[in-house]
Each structure stands twice: as structure tokens, then as C-alpha cells.
Design a protein around this motif. Structure first.
Motif, mmCIF file in Angstrom:
data_model
loop_
_atom_site.group_PDB
_atom_site.id
_atom_site.type_symbol
_atom_site.label_atom_id
_atom_site.label_comp_id
_atom_site.label_asym_id
_atom_site.label_seq_id
_atom_site.Cartn_x
_atom_site.Cartn_y
_atom_site.Cartn_z
ATOM 1 N N GLN A 1 0.836 -1.188 0.000
ATOM 2 C CA GLN A 1 0.000 0.000 0.000
ATOM 3 C C GLN A 1 0.880 1.251 0.000
ATOM 4 O O GLN A 1 1.574 1.523 0.982
ATOM 5 C CB GLN A 1 -0.919 0.012 1.239
ATOM 6 C CG GLN A 1 -1.967 -1.093 1.280
ATOM 7 C CD GLN A 1 -3.037 -0.925 0.208
ATOM 8 O OE1 GLN A 1 -3.185 0.132 -0.390
ATOM 9 N NE2 GLN A 1 -3.790 -1.995 -0.053
ATOM 10 N N PRO A 2 0.879 2.012 -1.091
ATOM 11 C CA PRO A 2 1.689 3.235 -1.150
ATOM 12 C C PRO A 2 1.172 4.285 -0.165
ATOM 13 O O PRO A 2 -0.013 4.300 0.188
ATOM 14 C CB PRO A 2 1.498 3.715 -2.597
ATOM 15 C CG PRO A 2 1.002 2.514 -3.343
ATOM 16 C CD PRO A 2 0.210 1.729 -2.361
ATOM 17 N N ALA B 1 -0.099 8.010 1.252
ATOM 18 C CA ALA B 1 -1.083 8.955 0.715
ATOM 19 C C ALA B 1 -0.429 10.051 -0.127
ATOM 20 O O ALA B 1 -0.994 10.491 -1.135
ATOM 21 C CB ALA B 1 -1.886 9.569 1.861
ATOM 22 N N TRP C 1 0.203 8.798 -3.563
ATOM 23 C CA TRP C 1 -1.068 8.670 -4.283
ATOM 24 C C TRP C 1 -1.527 10.027 -4.815
ATOM 25 O O TRP C 1 -1.978 10.126 -5.960
ATOM 26 C CB TRP C 1 -2.142 8.091 -3.365
ATOM 27 C CG TRP C 1 -2.264 6.602 -3.368
ATOM 28 C CD1 TRP C 1 -2.239 5.766 -2.289
ATOM 29 C CD2 TRP C 1 -2.433 5.760 -4.514
ATOM 30 N NE1 TRP C 1 -2.370 4.461 -2.690
ATOM 31 C CE2 TRP C 1 -2.502 4.423 -4.042
ATOM 32 C CE3 TRP C 1 -2.529 5.995 -5.881
ATOM 33 C CZ2 TRP C 1 -2.667 3.330 -4.893
ATOM 34 C CZ3 TRP C 1 -2.691 4.905 -6.738
ATOM 35 C CH2 TRP C 1 -2.754 3.600 -6.251
ATOM 36 N N ALA D 1 0.605 11.003 -7.793
ATOM 37 C CA ALA D 1 0.284 10.181 -8.964
ATOM 38 C C ALA D 1 -1.044 10.595 -9.583
ATOM 39 O O ALA D 1 -1.178 10.692 -10.814
ATOM 40 C CB ALA D 1 0.244 8.712 -8.573
ATOM 41 N N LEU D 2 -2.043 10.858 -8.753
ATOM 42 C CA LEU D 2 -3.362 11.257 -9.248
ATOM 43 C C LEU D 2 -3.290 12.614 -9.956
ATOM 44 O O LEU D 2 -3.905 12.804 -11.017
ATOM 45 C CB LEU D 2 -4.359 11.314 -8.091
ATOM 46 C CG LEU D 2 -4.758 9.966 -7.488
ATOM 47 C CD1 LEU D 2 -5.569 10.181 -6.209
ATOM 48 C CD2 LEU D 2 -5.569 9.150 -8.493
ATOM 49 N N LEU E 1 -4.469 1.650 -8.985
ATOM 50 C CA LEU E 1 -5.522 1.737 -7.967
ATOM 51 C C LEU E 1 -6.145 0.364 -7.712
ATOM 52 O O LEU E 1 -6.457 0.008 -6.572
ATOM 53 C CB LEU E 1 -6.595 2.728 -8.410
ATOM 54 C CG LEU E 1 -6.176 4.200 -8.438
ATOM 55 C CD1 LEU E 1 -7.162 5.026 -9.258
ATOM 56 C CD2 LEU E 1 -6.087 4.748 -7.014
ATOM 57 N N SER F 1 -4.064 -1.807 -5.390
ATOM 58 C CA SER F 1 -4.261 -1.457 -3.990
ATOM 59 C C SER F 1 -5.593 -1.983 -3.472
ATOM 60 O O SER F 1 -5.677 -2.518 -2.360
ATOM 61 C CB SER F 1 -4.200 0.065 -3.824
ATOM 62 O OG SER F 1 -4.440 0.433 -2.478
ATOM 63 N N GLN G 1 -9.746 3.638 -2.872
ATOM 64 C CA GLN G 1 -9.158 3.161 -4.116
ATOM 65 C C GLN G 1 -10.160 2.381 -4.968
ATOM 66 O O GLN G 1 -10.077 2.395 -6.197
ATOM 67 C CB GLN G 1 -7.935 2.274 -3.824
ATOM 68 C CG GLN G 1 -6.738 3.010 -3.263
ATOM 69 C CD GLN G 1 -6.727 3.012 -1.749
ATOM 70 O OE1 GLN G 1 -7.778 2.893 -1.114
ATOM 71 N NE2 GLN G 1 -5.548 3.139 -1.158
ATOM 72 N N LEU H 1 5.597 4.445 -7.337
ATOM 73 C CA LEU H 1 4.467 4.426 -6.401
ATOM 74 C C LEU H 1 4.548 3.236 -5.448
ATOM 75 O O LEU H 1 4.340 3.378 -4.240
ATOM 76 C CB LEU H 1 3.152 4.389 -7.193
ATOM 77 C CG LEU H 1 1.845 4.562 -6.420
ATOM 78 C CD1 LEU H 1 1.818 5.907 -5.706
ATOM 79 C CD2 LEU H 1 0.651 4.464 -7.366
ATOM 80 N N TYR H 2 4.839 2.052 -5.996
ATOM 81 C CA TYR H 2 4.877 0.838 -5.176
ATOM 82 C C TYR H 2 6.286 0.418 -4.779
ATOM 83 O O TYR H 2 6.458 -0.621 -4.146
ATOM 84 C CB TYR H 2 4.197 -0.310 -5.938
ATOM 85 C CG TYR H 2 2.694 -0.238 -5.882
ATOM 86 C CD1 TYR H 2 1.988 -0.800 -4.819
ATOM 87 C CD2 TYR H 2 1.967 0.393 -6.888
ATOM 88 C CE1 TYR H 2 0.598 -0.739 -4.757
ATOM 89 C CE2 TYR H 2 0.588 0.458 -6.836
ATOM 90 C CZ TYR H 2 -0.094 -0.111 -5.769
ATOM 91 O OH TYR H 2 -1.467 -0.040 -5.709
#
Length: 304
Positions: free
Chosen positions: A129-130, A132, A135, A138-139, A180, A183, A201, A247-248
Motif C-alpha cells: 500500500q503506497p 497517501a 497517491w 500520482a493522481l 488503484l 491497492s 481506491q 508508487l509501489y
């Protein structure tokens, strides 16, 4: 587990290729639009072949989820490069345009190149789980690029450039959806159904996936499959690899391993270019299908 992940990823690529071609066929049947219009989705809903295409996408999503829960994102998504040769092979059957011998050589380049690159890179490890903050970054980055590419597509007439822009935007959307989904499926695996439906997610990958599908539908109507499909498959693979690493925190081998990795990527690009040129000079079966659909519409209107 790694072998199982690869098998599920290949099945997802085949299912998605079938769904893409059937959706492309449906997009040629409905009236063509110059901009983003919800009427396109309504027209597609009344086209039976579109439902079979969506069924292929659903199966692809199931296989993709199984692949992501059993393997790294940097392994699963690059395998989707195989969607391109699968899509063109299936397209030949649907549009009655068989693949010539030169096309098989390009397919072999893609398969061998992908296998070489993945074997050399050997993606592994990573966080379940990356955080916040990553995330959010990335978003913002992926969402921003999707908006920019969609805006650039609207400024171009119907054709290859517009299809490529929309295909790339859809690729970013699908790569983000996969990140997503990984996750969310991990949450389902460790926390159960209740945790899955309370995780943000889960709803984020559904929303981003719908946006990516909408962009893909417009990409397939904006130009030939050969313009949108390479951008979609290669973009998805490269962006997913980047998301897997950043991210991961998945790791890939570097050093002298970069030599076979670059060689493998080069073979993949060579195969993609070969298939693109093959489709460009093959008489555009999609355009013939659109012409047939247009003639049928004229005949119906004249009869009425």
C-alpha cells in the motif's frame, strides 16, 4: 505465484484485445461525432456487438485483478503490450483481413522483445500500500496529463493524430486504474469484502476506469485502430512500469542488465512499427467497414 500472475496477465491481454476490436467495430457502426458527446455512449448502448466488447473488457478486468494480486504492477502491465498483436490478429478475423507473413515477424519481435526485457528487468518486491502523499502526486500527474492530451485531441481534426492523443490519454487512465486496482485487490485479499467497499481506491479505480473507457471509445472513432492501439498498449506498459517503481517501490535490475532490457524494448518497438506500417498499407479494413455501414444507413433512409 509469479507464473500464475503472468498467465492471468496474458489472459487479460487477450480478453482486452477482443473487447477493443469489438468496440472498434461498434464505433464504426454508430454515427460519427466531431467532439466528445454523451450521445456516442447512448448510440453504443443500442449496438449489440458493443456489449460483447464490454464483456471482453469485464473478463479482462477480472484477469487483471487476479494478476495484480499475485504479482508486481511492473510485471503485469507490460505484458499488456501483447494486446497489440492480439488485437490486430483478431481485427483481421473481424474485418476479414488476414495477417500476412510479414505481420507474423512483427508479432514475433514483440513477443521475444517483451520476454527478453521482462526477464532481464526481473521486477520484484514493492510495497503493498503506497503512502497517501505518493497517491496524491500520482493522481495529480496522471489526471493532469489526461486532461492536456484530451484538450490537444479536440484541437485536431478526425484522423491519426487525434486518435493517438486520445489513445495515449486512455493509456494513462488504464495505467492509473491498474495501480488503484492493485491497492484495492490487496485490501480485498487482506481485509475482506467490507474493507474493499470502504476503501477509496475501489471507487477511484472505477471512476478512472470509466473515464479511460470513454477516452478509448472516442479514440477508436477518431481514427484507425493502428493509430490508437500502439499508443494505448505501449503507453499503458511504460506508465505502469513507472508507477510500479515510483508508487509501489518495485525494483528492477540495472547495471549491465540494461543492455538486454534496451534490446528487448527495441524489439518491441520494431514489432509495433512493423505492425503499424502493415496496417497503414493494408487497405484500412476499418474504413471499408465504415463505408459499408454508411451505405447501409443511406439505403435505409432512402427506403424510409
Amino acid at each position: 505465484m509469479a507464473t500464475l500472475s503472468v498467465v492471468f496477465a496474458v489472459l487479460a491481454a487477450v480478453s482486452n484485445a477482443l473487447g477493443t476490436v469489438l468496440q472498434r467495430r461498434a464505433a464504426l457502426i454508430v454515427p460519427q461525432s466531431d467532439g466528445f458527446q454523451l450521445q456516442l455512449m447512448w448510440d453504443l448502448l443500442r449496438t449489440p456487438i458493443w456489449f460483447f466488447g464490454i464483456l471482453g473488457v469485464i473478463f479482462a478486468a477480472v484477469f487483471q485483478g487476479l494478476a495484480l494480486v499475485t504479482g508486481p504492477l511492473a510485471v503485469v502491465q507490460p505484458i499488456f503490450v501483447l494486446e497489440l498483436p492480439f488485437a490486430l490478429l483478431i481485427s483481421g478475423l473481424v474485418f476479414r483481413k488476414p495477417m500476412p507473413r510479414s505481420g507474423w515477424l512483427s508479432v514475433a519481435c514483440i513477443v521475444v522483445g517483451l520476454g527478453t526485457a521482462l526477464a532481464a528487468a526481473a521486477p520484484s518486491g514493492g510495497e503493498l500500500q503506497p503512502p497517501a502523499a505518493l497517491w496524491l502526486l500520482a493522481l495529480l500527474c496522471c489526471g493532469g496529463m489526461m486532461v492536456v492530451l484530451a484538450g490537444a485531441a479536440l484541437k485536431r481534426p478526425v484522423g491519426r493524430a487525434r486518435a493517438a492523443c486520445l489513445g495515449t490519454a486512455a493509456a494513462i487512465g488504464y495505467a492509473l486504474t491498474a495501480a488503484l486496482m492493485k491497492s484495492a485487490t490487496d485490501t480485498l485479499d487482506h481485509g475482506g469484502v467490507r474493507a474493499f467497499f470502504t476503501a477509496w481506491q475501489t471507487y477511484a479505480f472505477a471512476a478512472v476506469g470509466v473515464c479511460a473507457l470513454f477516452l478509448l471509445e472516442n479514440a477508436m472513432q477518431a481514427g484507425p485502430l493502428v493509430a490508437s492501439q500502439p499508443a494505448l498498449t505501449l503507453g499503458d506498459a511504460l506508465i505502469s512500469l513507472s508507477l510500479g517503481v515510483t508508487l509501489y517501490s518495485e525494483s528492477v535490475r540495472v547495471g549491465w542488465w540494461l543492455v538486454p532490457e534496451i534490446f528487448g524494448v527495441g524489439l518491441v518497438l520494431l514489432g509495433v512499427v512493423g505492425l503499424s506500417r502493415l496496417q497503414s498499407g493494408s487497405g484500412a479494413p476499418e474504413e471499408e467497414a465504415r463505408s459499408e455501414s454508411a451505405e447501409t444507413s443511406v439505403d435505409v433512409s432512402e427506403t424510409a
